[in-house]
Write a protein that holds these residues in place. Structure first.
Motif, PDB file in Angstrom:
ATOM      1  N   GLU A  97       0.821  -1.199   0.000  1.00 24.04           N
ATOM      2  CA  GLU A  97       0.000   0.000   0.000  1.00 24.04           C
ATOM      3  C   GLU A  97       0.857   1.250   0.000  1.00 24.04           C
ATOM      4  O   GLU A  97       1.596   1.488   0.950  1.00 24.04           O
ATOM      5  CB  GLU A  97      -0.894  -0.002   1.239  1.00 24.04           C
ATOM      6  N   PRO A  98       0.788   2.004  -1.055  1.00 21.47           N
ATOM      7  CA  PRO A  98       1.619   3.203  -1.113  1.00 21.47           C
ATOM      8  C   PRO A  98       1.213   4.211  -0.035  1.00 21.47           C
ATOM      9  O   PRO A  98       0.022   4.411   0.216  1.00 21.47           O
ATOM     10  CB  PRO A  98       1.360   3.771  -2.503  1.00 21.47           C
ATOM     11  N   LYS A  99       2.221   4.800   0.578  1.00 24.54           N
ATOM     12  CA  LYS A  99       1.951   5.825   1.584  1.00 24.54           C
ATOM     13  C   LYS A  99       2.081   7.201   0.936  1.00 24.54           C
ATOM     14  O   LYS A  99       2.495   7.317  -0.225  1.00 24.54           O
ATOM     15  CB  LYS A  99       2.980   5.708   2.719  1.00 24.54           C
ATOM     16  N   ASP A 100       1.811   8.218   1.728  1.00 25.05           N
ATOM     17  CA  ASP A 100       2.058   9.566   1.230  1.00 25.05           C
ATOM     18  C   ASP A 100       3.562   9.757   1.068  1.00 25.05           C
ATOM     19  O   ASP A 100       4.352   9.213   1.840  1.00 25.05           O
ATOM     20  CB  ASP A 100       1.537  10.618   2.232  1.00 25.05           C
ATOM     21  N   ILE A 101       3.935  10.532   0.098  1.00 20.95           N
ATOM     22  CA  ILE A 101       5.350  10.769  -0.163  1.00 20.95           C
ATOM     23  C   ILE A 101       6.025  11.378   1.067  1.00 20.95           C
ATOM     24  O   ILE A 101       7.144  11.004   1.431  1.00 20.95           O
ATOM     25  CB  ILE A 101       5.499  11.658  -1.409  1.00 20.95           C
ATOM     26  N   SER A 102       5.305  12.285   1.735  1.00 24.21           N
ATOM     27  CA  SER A 102       5.883  12.931   2.920  1.00 24.21           C
ATOM     28  C   SER A 102       6.246  11.902   3.998  1.00 24.21           C
ATOM     29  O   SER A 102       7.235  12.064   4.709  1.00 24.21           O
ATOM     30  CB  SER A 102       4.918  13.970   3.474  1.00 24.21           C
ATOM     31  N   ALA A 103       5.470  10.806   4.074  1.00 20.48           N
ATOM     32  CA  ALA A 103       5.752   9.782   5.085  1.00 20.48           C
ATOM     33  C   ALA A 103       7.090   9.090   4.817  1.00 20.48           C
ATOM     34  O   ALA A 103       7.844   8.795   5.736  1.00 20.48           O
ATOM     35  CB  ALA A 103       4.621   8.753   5.110  1.00 20.48           C
ATOM     36  N   TYR A 104       7.375   8.852   3.537  1.00 24.49           N
ATOM     37  CA  TYR A 104       8.658   8.222   3.193  1.00 24.49           C
ATOM     38  C   TYR A 104       9.821   9.157   3.511  1.00 24.49           C
ATOM     39  O   TYR A 104      10.877   8.721   3.956  1.00 24.49           O
ATOM     40  CB  TYR A 104       8.698   7.859   1.704  1.00 24.49           C
ATOM     41  N   ILE A 105       9.609  10.437   3.266  1.00 20.96           N
ATOM     42  CA  ILE A 105      10.693  11.395   3.501  1.00 20.96           C
ATOM     43  C   ILE A 105      10.925  11.546   5.003  1.00 20.96           C
ATOM     44  O   ILE A 105      12.063  11.525   5.467  1.00 20.96           O
ATOM     45  CB  ILE A 105      10.353  12.750   2.854  1.00 20.96           C
ATOM     46  N   GLU A 106       9.817  11.636   5.724  1.00 21.91           N
ATOM     47  CA  GLU A 106       9.906  11.845   7.168  1.00 21.91           C
ATOM     48  C   GLU A 106      10.624  10.670   7.847  1.00 21.91           C
ATOM     49  O   GLU A 106      11.455  10.881   8.731  1.00 21.91           O
ATOM     50  CB  GLU A 106       8.487  11.971   7.729  1.00 21.91           C
ATOM     51  N   SER A 107      10.325   9.460   7.401  1.00 23.44           N
ATOM     52  CA  SER A 107      10.911   8.284   8.052  1.00 23.44           C
ATOM     53  C   SER A 107      12.326   7.992   7.546  1.00 23.44           C
ATOM     54  O   SER A 107      12.963   7.056   8.010  1.00 23.44           O
ATOM     55  CB  SER A 107      10.032   7.068   7.795  1.00 23.44           C
ATOM     56  N   GLY A 108      12.782   8.747   6.551  1.00 30.72           N
ATOM     57  CA  GLY A 108      14.112   8.493   6.005  1.00 30.72           C
ATOM     58  C   GLY A 108      14.133   7.340   5.008  1.00 30.72           C
ATOM     59  O   GLY A 108      15.188   6.929   4.549  1.00 30.72           O
ATOM     60  N   GLU A 109      12.969   6.820   4.632  1.00 34.26           N
ATOM     61  CA  GLU A 109      12.909   5.729   3.652  1.00 34.26           C
ATOM     62  C   GLU A 109      13.071   6.254   2.223  1.00 34.26           C
ATOM     63  O   GLU A 109      13.204   5.467   1.291  1.00 34.26           O
ATOM     64  CB  GLU A 109      11.556   5.021   3.724  1.00 34.26           C
TER      65      GLU A 109
END
Ligand code: NAG
Ligand code: NAG
Length: 364
Positions: free
Chosen positions: A317-329
């Motif tokens: 399930e794709p997350k919001d782009i901001s979530a990937y950036i925030e988590s460092g992924e």
């Protein structure tokens, strides 16, 4: 090397420096200068005459100087190969066919292209329709097959560590994989033999995702399984946001609070067994009104998102782009890409010159 003096491209330089004793330089230095001069120029300047200019023009004229100069500059010419259209591919295959003949006759002009190419780009090249055999003559039906001879193209294409293809051109990849695979599985121990390709970085360009031809064959699956970096340059239908002026400092995460594009769920992630990173151009692209109205091409900033922990399974399930950036992924870099204006001046369409940006090394 007395005839170096007659070499046209250097004439203006020699005139400007009044009888520069070029031929007095040591041959090592001369060859080094030639190598440098042979480097293709992929960056097109705004000037129209330059846009149409073949990026390999200098290298090609240098190849005519002498056999030694040709041998010196060929590796430079071959490092990055751009094949934007069908005729460029057939011309390339023709060169390979000539090389095959040179090798057979131990001609001085022979040069093994395989292993010399670091990166190869195929533009939007549609598969030619199969030709109906003519009555009583099966010879003419093979013309298009002879144009692109996969047994010649495969060893060269598959020796490149970095491969970029438009989705329309995937048939060229299937053809090469099929050709290389049949000899691979005929080996004594195909399990242990090295794979017949070196591709590590795969860049896919264009609109639609049609994975079946790759995922449904043994060679296609083995190919996908070996890729470690996957990039998508696809938003030709970008949601462009027109702003009166571009504000470059909206760097906050709010700006990336939207999900990854829907098409990402249709990628067969479980086929990519060795995938380390996946990059994609983010679909929200800000165009200034100036970019919209101006008739010239312009540089537009597009954002390239790289995910360090790519999806492992198809159900994901794709997350919001901001979530990937925030988590460092994931991380985002901004890249300047030239726009190409659509034909119709009434309906504004914009497409991007991915080829140029890729060739210049901006989009790895
Ligand atoms: C591709 O082919 C066209 C015409 O056949 C030629 O003008 C162009 O320079 C070629 N491009 C490259 C990158 O070789
Ligand atoms: C493959 O991609 C990586 C990461 O973008 C880059 O460092 C590397 O140079 C690429 N390899 C080639 C052959 O372009």
């Amino acid at each position: 090397m007395h005839h170096l003096n007659n070499f046209t491209p250097f004439r203006p330089i020699m005139q400007a420096t009044s009888q520069f004793p070029f031929a007095n330089l040591s041959s090592e230095l001369v060859l080094l200068i030639f190598t440098h001069a042979a480097r293709p120029t992929f960056f097109k300047t705004g000037d129209d005459s330059d846009v149409s200019k073949n990026p390999y023009a200098s290298a090609l004229s240098l190849c005519r100087v002498s056999k030694i100069v040709r041998r010196t500059v060929l590796p430079e010419l071959l490092r990055t190969i751009l094949l934007p259209g069908y005729n460029n591919v057939t011309a390339f295959v023709h060169a390979l066919r000539m090389q095959q003949a040179f090798a057979l006759h131990e001609n001085d002009l022979r040069f093994d292209y395989a292993g010399r190419i670091d990166r190869i780009w195929f533009g939007q090249i549609c598969e030619p329709p199969p030709q109906a055999p003519l009555y009583g003559s099966f010879v003419s039906s093979t013309t298009s097959e002879r144009d692109i001879d996969f047994s010649l193209l495969a060893p060269v294409l598959l020796s490149a560590p970095s491969l970029a293809l438009d989705f329309e051109s995937l048939w060229l990849l299937y053809g090469c994989l099929e050709s290389a695979w049949s000899s691979h599985i005929n080996m004594n121990d195909p399990e242990r033999a090295p794979l017949p390709w070196r591709a590590d970085n795969l860049t896919l360009v264009g609109e639609f995702n049609r994975w079946r031809p790759l995922t449904s064959t043994a060679e296609g699956s083995a190919f996908l399984a070996s890729i470690s970096r996957l990039s998508f340059l696809s938003p030709s239908r970008a949601e462009t946001h027109l702003l009166p002026t571009y504000d470059p400092c909206f760097n906050d995460l709010e700006h990336w609070k939207y999900p990854l594009p829907e098409w990402m769920t249709s990628v067969p992630w479980d086929s990519f067994k060795r995938l380390q990173t996946v990059s994609l151009v983010l679909p929200r692209i800000v165009l200034t009104v100036a970019a919209k109205t101006s008739l010239s091409e312009e540089n537009v900033d597009v954002e390239l998102l790289t995910l360090f922990d790519p999806p492992r399974s198809t159900y994901w399930e794709p997350k919001d782009i901001s979530a990937y950036i925030e988590s460092g992924e994931g991380c985002v870099v901004s890249v300047g890409v030239r726009t190409k204006l659509g034909d119709s001046s009434i309906q504004f369409t914009v497409s991007f010159d991915w080829e140029e940006a890729w060739a210049c090394g901006l989009l790895k």
